[in-house]
Scaffold this motif. Structure first.
Motif, PDB file in Angstrom:
ATOM      1  N   ARG A 253       0.819  -1.213   0.000  1.00 45.72           N
ATOM      2  CA  ARG A 253       0.000   0.000   0.000  1.00 45.72           C
ATOM      3  C   ARG A 253       0.857   1.269   0.000  1.00 45.72           C
ATOM      4  N   GLN A 254       1.878   1.313   0.836  1.00 47.65           N
ATOM      5  CA  GLN A 254       2.702   2.513   0.920  1.00 47.65           C
ATOM      6  C   GLN A 254       3.474   2.748  -0.364  1.00 47.65           C
ATOM      7  N   GLN A 255       3.922   1.677  -1.022  1.00 44.73           N
ATOM      8  CA  GLN A 255       4.624   1.821  -2.292  1.00 44.73           C
ATOM      9  C   GLN A 255       3.673   2.289  -3.395  1.00 44.73           C
TER      10      GLN A 255
ATOM     11  N   LEU B 252      -8.053   1.021  -4.056  1.00 43.52           N
ATOM     12  CA  LEU B 252      -8.926   2.176  -3.878  1.00 43.52           C
ATOM     13  C   LEU B 252      -8.416   3.063  -2.742  1.00 43.52           C
ATOM     14  N   GLY B 253      -7.994   2.452  -1.655  1.00 47.11           N
ATOM     15  CA  GLY B 253      -7.468   3.226  -0.527  1.00 47.11           C
ATOM     16  C   GLY B 253      -6.210   3.990  -0.889  1.00 47.11           C
ATOM     17  N   ALA B 254      -5.321   3.355  -1.664  1.00 46.59           N
ATOM     18  CA  ALA B 254      -4.093   4.035  -2.079  1.00 46.59           C
ATOM     19  C   ALA B 254      -4.412   5.191  -3.022  1.00 46.59           C
ATOM     20  N   CYS B 255      -5.370   5.007  -3.907  1.00 48.96           N
ATOM     21  CA  CYS B 255      -5.765   6.085  -4.817  1.00 48.96           C
ATOM     22  C   CYS B 255      -6.329   7.272  -4.046  1.00 48.96           C
TER      23      CYS B 255
ATOM     24  N   GLU C 287       3.341   5.965  -2.892  1.00 44.78           N
ATOM     25  CA  GLU C 287       4.573   6.635  -3.330  1.00 44.78           C
ATOM     26  C   GLU C 287       4.610   6.757  -4.851  1.00 44.78           C
ATOM     27  N   LEU C 288       4.267   5.685  -5.553  1.00 43.22           N
ATOM     28  CA  LEU C 288       4.278   5.710  -7.016  1.00 43.22           C
ATOM     29  C   LEU C 288       3.251   6.697  -7.563  1.00 43.22           C
ATOM     30  N   LEU C 289       2.038   6.639  -7.044  1.00 42.65           N
ATOM     31  CA  LEU C 289       0.973   7.505  -7.555  1.00 42.65           C
ATOM     32  C   LEU C 289       1.297   8.975  -7.328  1.00 42.65           C
ATOM     33  N   ARG C 290       1.878   9.284  -6.185  1.00 41.84           N
ATOM     34  CA  ARG C 290       2.246  10.672  -5.889  1.00 41.84           C
ATOM     35  C   ARG C 290       3.440  11.119  -6.721  1.00 41.84           C
ATOM     36  N   ALA C 291       4.452  10.269  -6.804  1.00 43.49           N
ATOM     37  CA  ALA C 291       5.669  10.652  -7.524  1.00 43.49           C
ATOM     38  C   ALA C 291       5.378  10.915  -8.999  1.00 43.49           C
ATOM     39  N   GLU C 292       4.504  10.111  -9.592  1.00 40.42           N
ATOM     40  CA  GLU C 292       4.184  10.260 -11.019  1.00 40.42           C
ATOM     41  C   GLU C 292       2.975  11.158 -11.264  1.00 40.42           C
ATOM     42  N   GLN C 293       2.401  11.674 -10.175  1.00 43.46           N
ATOM     43  CA  GLN C 293       1.235  12.562 -10.266  1.00 43.46           C
ATOM     44  C   GLN C 293       0.134  11.949 -11.141  1.00 43.46           C
TER      45      GLN C 293
END
Length: 321
Positions: free
Chosen positions: A51-53, A96-99, A56-62
């Motif tokens: 989940r944390q990764q 869904l939670g990570a999004c 991180e990916l979704l935020r880093a790549e916007q």
């Protein structure tokens, strides 16, 4: 230009969607193995993220739009029930939670057009406002019903996120459970029944993904050709001759190779794609007859003509870019 992540690298739908989307959007394809075919200008990442990764990916790549294709049961038979639930249902909840945590604005989830169920009481074409039920469902349709319940609850609690369900009728691909049934020497049908069915070319399925990324719209969309065909006609169009079986009428066990509930060999479950046509501007390019014919081996002359046309389109596209 939208920044898109496709979750799930296996299967022709992921590959074709990446090819189309990457022509006009920035696309990343995530999977536990490399994509099985060319994905256009998209990039890809081979990893199994926690989940944390994910965050991180979704935020880093916007990432603005996530397309969730990483679901078991579409391209190959389901594993055991515990593995299926853990991967499909729990995995979707975690995604869904990570999004939500990463600020993703649009989530697209793959579902199935037969989730409404086959019944003699079904209307000629089923619209998206028909309730779904998982009672008496088995296999992939049961787990997809559970996923849809999770997705609906998430959408209700997070109205600022656009959540889209694409309910596809079965795709016409060479190596899926349904196509293995259709390509059997004599596909078995239930004696006295010949239900109408809809099947979809993978290019039309991928174009629906492009349409919903270009026009983010929440809710469910039926994705299907408008004109169904009798199952027996589909089998004959593929060069096979159906056979009749009687036993499953009484013990409710599907005949060998059929990957869905027996009811779908008795009754229709044909769905209405008009909402997708109206709101997404989507429609099929391949009617069922054309889509079925595309699976048949071509003559050497037809193969050369198709190659010439593909080369012409490729060179024109290269000149433009």
């Amino acid at each position: 230009m939208t920044r898109v992540l496709i979750n799930g690298a296996t299967g022709a739908l992921s590959v074709r969607s990446a090819q189309l989307l990457s022509q006009t959007h920035e696309v990343i394809v995530l999977g536990t193995q490399p994509p099985p075919g060319p994905i256009g200008r998209a990039d890809w990442l081979v990893a199994h993220l926690d989940r944390q990764q994910w965050i991180e990916l979704l935020r880093a790549e916007q990432i603005e739009t996530v397309i969730h294709f990483d679901l078991l049961g579409f391209d190959r038979p389901l594993p055991d029930h515990e593995t299926t639930v853990q991967h499909n249902v729990i995995g979707t909840m975690q995604l869904l939670g990570a999004c939500r945590a990463a600020g993703v604005r649009h989530i697209v989830v793959r579902s199935h057009g037969w989730i409404y169920g086959a019944s003699p009481l079904n209307p000629l074409f089923i619209t998206e406002d028909r309730p779904i039920t998982i009672q008496h469902r088995h296999g992939v349709l049961r787990t997809l019903g559970e996923i849809e319940q999770v997705v609906a609850d998430f959408a209700a609690h997070h109205p600022h996120i656009t959540v889209t369900l694409l309910r596809y009728v079965p795709l016409l691909l060479h190596d899926t459970p349904l196509m293995r049934y259709l390509n059997a020497p004599s596909p078995p049908m239930l004696f006295g029944f010949d239900p109408m069915i809809q099947l979809l070319h993978v290019d039309d399925a991928a174009r629906a993904v492009l349409a919903v990324v270009d026009r983010p719209t929440g809710g469910a969309f039926n994705i299907a050709p408008e004109q169904p065909m009798p199952l027996s006609q589909v089998i004959r169009r593929l060069g096979k001759q159906p056979s009749s079986v009687v036993g499953p009428l009484f013990d409710n066990q599907p005949p060998t190779g059929w990957p869905f509930d027996t009811d779908f060999l008795r009754y229709r479950c044909t769905i209405d794609p008009q909402r997708a046509c109206r709101l997404l501007g989507w429609s099929v390019q391949y009617e069922m007859v054309t889509a079925l014919d595309s699976l048949m081996p071509r003559s050497p002359e037809a193969e050369r003509a198709a190659a010439a046309q593909a080369l012409k389109e490729f060179l024109q596209r290269r000149r433009r870019t």
